[in-house]
Design a protein around this motif. Structure first.
Motif, mmCIF file in Angstrom:
data_model
loop_
_atom_site.group_PDB
_atom_site.id
_atom_site.type_symbol
_atom_site.label_atom_id
_atom_site.label_comp_id
_atom_site.label_asym_id
_atom_site.label_seq_id
_atom_site.Cartn_x
_atom_site.Cartn_y
_atom_site.Cartn_z
ATOM 1 N N LYS B 107 -19.522 -24.662 5.018
ATOM 2 C CA LYS B 107 -19.758 -23.426 4.955
ATOM 3 C C LYS B 107 -21.154 -23.249 4.144
ATOM 4 O O LYS B 107 -22.092 -22.313 4.443
ATOM 5 C CB LYS B 107 -18.552 -22.728 3.981
ATOM 6 C CG LYS B 107 -17.311 -22.598 4.931
ATOM 7 C CD LYS B 107 -16.535 -21.629 4.201
ATOM 8 C CE LYS B 107 -15.196 -21.226 5.097
ATOM 9 N NZ LYS B 107 -14.310 -20.515 4.633
ATOM 10 N N GLY B 174 -15.438 -20.812 10.212
ATOM 11 C CA GLY B 174 -14.684 -19.651 9.589
ATOM 12 C C GLY B 174 -15.570 -18.899 9.114
ATOM 13 O O GLY B 174 -15.245 -18.311 7.847
ATOM 14 N N SER B 176 -17.627 -15.052 9.537
ATOM 15 C CA SER B 176 -17.657 -13.972 10.247
ATOM 16 C C SER B 176 -18.885 -13.795 10.734
ATOM 17 O O SER B 176 -19.291 -13.073 11.759
ATOM 18 C CB SER B 176 -17.017 -12.820 9.685
ATOM 19 O OG SER B 176 -17.435 -12.498 8.518
ATOM 20 N N ASP B 179 -19.967 -15.483 13.877
ATOM 21 C CA ASP B 179 -19.522 -14.624 15.123
ATOM 22 C C ASP B 179 -20.126 -13.268 15.444
ATOM 23 O O ASP B 179 -20.338 -12.997 16.558
ATOM 24 C CB ASP B 179 -17.909 -14.368 14.876
ATOM 25 C CG ASP B 179 -16.947 -15.533 14.446
ATOM 26 O OD1 ASP B 179 -17.396 -16.564 14.939
ATOM 27 O OD2 ASP B 179 -16.045 -15.400 13.779
ATOM 28 N N ASN B 180 -20.428 -12.469 14.322
ATOM 29 C CA ASN B 180 -21.347 -11.275 14.632
ATOM 30 C C ASN B 180 -22.613 -11.514 15.307
ATOM 31 O O ASN B 180 -23.081 -10.758 16.054
ATOM 32 C CB ASN B 180 -21.426 -10.593 13.094
ATOM 33 C CG ASN B 180 -20.160 -10.180 12.571
ATOM 34 O OD1 ASN B 180 -19.459 -9.834 13.343
ATOM 35 N ND2 ASN B 180 -20.143 -9.802 11.340
ATOM 36 N N GLU B 183 -22.295 -12.631 18.900
ATOM 37 C CA GLU B 183 -21.763 -11.451 19.706
ATOM 38 C C GLU B 183 -23.091 -10.486 19.706
ATOM 39 O O GLU B 183 -23.423 -9.940 20.985
ATOM 40 C CB GLU B 183 -20.914 -10.676 18.663
ATOM 41 C CG GLU B 183 -20.125 -9.758 19.863
ATOM 42 C CD GLU B 183 -19.067 -9.025 18.809
ATOM 43 O OE1 GLU B 183 -18.404 -9.553 18.162
ATOM 44 O OE2 GLU B 183 -18.836 -8.012 19.400
#
Lengths: 420, 221
Positions: B107, B174, B176, B179-180, B183
């Motif tokens: 992370k 994990g 986010s 992911d953003n 996308e």
């Protein structure tokens, strides 16, 4: 992770096995075949079933053998109702040479019954069994018969090499037979031979009669191995000749090889299970105290190794194939240095490090065993031998493991296989 | 069992035990060495990560004064530093005994990457004369398809070390923000590559990578 440690233990057992053979070989390699003190009468039995391609050559080799042997000698060809020209070809020889006889059986009963039938009509005290696709060297008897001066010897077996290997599958078997010739010397030294080989083995006829002859396929798929156990059980020794040699044809396709090995491997499972009571019985010496337990453990270890290979090696293989696919698909030239570096970086396993050390030792022992095998087989090492030898652990050893796995599965599912 | 055979049996037994003993000894040494190395690595990663944060904070103070020359000097080597850190993180991630540490490190590493990438974007807009190429590489763990992509990235990096910044980002930790970003750039398949704001979809990935790099800046000599 626990499987890794069982694998390590299994490999330790196998290492002990190989070390035992190599030490035994070097201890006994100097022993020579004894010269016979008397002339023995010998009946050679050749069971045939559709062997028209090879029977002529086999009989020619036996004729040469007869020329080099001054004792009584006869050949009994037992035809198991061949549907090809085998019978007529053998009969032609019988007409020309008085010492060759041919009998035709009434029903198809298999190899064991052919051998038993010949045992009943054989004239002489020793009975030799020769497969119809085997070609014994002409002086073989000089090296074999001396062992029978010792009354406690029940049977003598010989080394085998492959006759003119051509296909890849035949070459693999050729290399395998060369290795088995090293093993035979080691087994002989340790008095632990557990199979009298079909291509050429000689037995005391009266002993065969006493122990009930060869058992049919309903009892064992490998009658030559089974009878060896019974000869030992009867208190007799099995010897191997150092110089006698027989050339033989081998399975010409992977499919045929598969079914042959299924029969052999199932035979091993059945016979070792059947004679398990001989294990640790001191009256049978080293064979029962060490060899039967170790061979039995090794067969069990195979299950562990098969499991390990399936879960690790084949996933490694499939990953490598996928990577190669992606390299081609993306038109990128791989960098081998990075791949090797990454492999060592990402495998910090404890067991793998131990295996790395053991594999180096095993590799050295493997090379020694093959060098000795070539020496024992009186085979010259050619570049073809070396190539096949290098391909063996990549192709043939996994194939053998697959044969073993299949045999174990078929044995447990009671699938029936027959000799022919 | 006669004496000769007994002798061979004991010899083979002694030999096997000796080999097994040395094999285990060897394994122990390797294991200890790797373990020590791994612990050092974890500590090293934390230190480097802190180091990186301080450097980036320092960099932020310069953005205020808008001194492009000075900023560029500070930025040289930062990408390399992070790329090397990524390799170490991957190595640590392969050690299954340190799962908790690994998750934290992964992370931390992803945050460092994103932080530096955002700073780079800002630098590129503020100092267009020193504009740098960048590659955002999103990858999953245990990925066969990634090996050739990594080879290609390494290849590009070897050719033009200074003007290309590489951000290797594991996509399954994990976070986010990852992911953003995927996308936003329409990275609908992982592993995926974004070069200078453009997502690569071509089969001939190496050619595609060079195309976007050349469009953006001068080609490497």
């Amino acid at each position: 992770m626990y499987v890794d440690y069982i694998l390590l233990f299994s490999i330790g057992i196998l290492l002990f096995f190989v070390a035992l053979y190599i030490f035994a070989y070097f201890e006994f390699k100097g022993k020579k075949d004894p010269l016979p003190k008397k002339k023995y009468g010998l009946s050679i039995v050749v069971p045939i079933w559709n062997e028209e391609d090879t029977i002529v050559e086999t009989l020619k080799h036996l004729i040469e053998m007869k020329k080099n042997y001054c004792g009584d000698f006869e050949v009994i060809v037992v035809d198991d109702n061949s549907t090809d020209k085998s019978y007529s070809l053998a009969t032609d020889f019988a007409k020309k040479y008085g010492f060759i006889g041919v009998i035709k059986k009434k029903g198809q009963k298999g190899k064991s019954e052919s051998l038993n039938e010949a045992t009943q009509i054989a004239k002489y005290e020793l009975l030799g069994c020769v497969d119809a696709d085997a070609f014994p060297e002409k002086r073989s008897l000089d090296y074999i018969l001396g062992y029978f001066d010792d009354k406690s010897v029940g049977a003598v077996t010989t080394k085998m090499v492959v006759k003119n290997p051509k296909k890849l599958v035949e070459w693999f078997q050729h290399i395998e037979y060369i290795f088995s010739n090293f093993l035979l010397t080691a087994y002989g030294g340790l008095d632990s031979i557990y199979v009298t080989k079909g291509p050429l083995s000689i037995y005391r006829k009266n002993l065969l009669k006493k122990i009930g002859g060869f058992y049919s396929q309903d009892i064992t798929p490998t009658e030559d191995m089974e009878i060896t156990f019974r000869i030992r059980q009867a208190g007799y020794k099995i010897k191997s000749s150092k110089l006698a040699k027989v050339s033989t044809r081998v399975m010409p396709s992977w499919k045929k090889l598969f079914w042959q090995r299924i029969r052999w491997n199932r035979g091993s499972l059945i016979n070792f299970a059947k004679y398990r009571k001989m294990a640790f019985d001191p009256q049978f010496g080293f064979f029962s105290i060490v060899m039967i337990p170790i061979v039995s453990i090794t067969i069990s270890m195979l299950a562990v190794i098969i499991y390990y290979l399936i879960t690790n090696f084949y996933s490694f293989l499939s990953n490598s194939i996928t990577k190669i696919y992606w390299y081609i698909y993306l038109k990128i030239v791989p960098n081998p240095f990075v791949a090797v570096q990454k492999y060592f970086e990402v495998n910090p396993m404890y067991v793998l490090s131990s295996l790395f050390f053991i594999i180096i030792v095993a590799f050295i022992l493997w090379i020694v065993a093959y060098i000795v095998g070539f020496y024992e087989s009186k085979e010259k090492v050619t570049y073809k031998h070396i190539i096949i030898l290098l391909l063996t652990p990549i192709i043939y050893t996994p194939a053998q493991i697959f044969f073993w796995a299949s045999a174990i599965i078929l044995q447990f599912t009671k699938y029936k296989t027959r000799w022919r | 069992m006669d004496d000769g055979k007994k002798k061979i049996f004991y010899k083979a037994l002694a030999f096997t035990f000796a080999i097994m003993f040395f094999a285990l000894l060897f394994a122990n040494l390797v294991y200890d060495w790797k373990k020590t190395d791994l612990n050092d690595d974890i500590l090293d990663i934390y230190n480097k990560s802190t180091d990186l944060k301080i450097t980036m904070n320092f960099y932020d103070t310069m953005i205020d004064v808008n001194s492009c020359d000075l900023m560029q000097n500070q930025l040289i080597g930062l990408s390399d530093f992070l790329y090397g850190l990524g390799k170490k993180v991957n190595l640590v991630a392969d050690d299954k005994d340190n799962l908790e540490d690994v998750k934290k490190i992964q992370k931390e590493y992803v945050y460092n990457n994103l932080d530096l990438w955002l700073r780079l974007k800002k630098f590129n807009s503020l100092c267009p004369q020193y504009k740098k190429n960048y590659i955002l590489y999103f990858y999953p763990y245990n990925c066969n398809e990634c090996a050739p992509l990594e080879t290609a990235i390494q290849d590009i990096k070897d050719k033009d070390e200074d003007s290309i910044w590489i951000f290797s980002i594991p996509s399954e930790v994990g976070i986010s923000a990852v992911d953003n970003i995927t996308e936003f750039y329409d990275v609908n398949y992982i592993p995926g590559i974004v070069i200078n704001e453009k997502t690569i979809y071509e089969k001939d990935i190496l050619e595609g990578m060079y195309k976007f790099l050349y469009d953006y800046n001068t080609p490497p000599k």
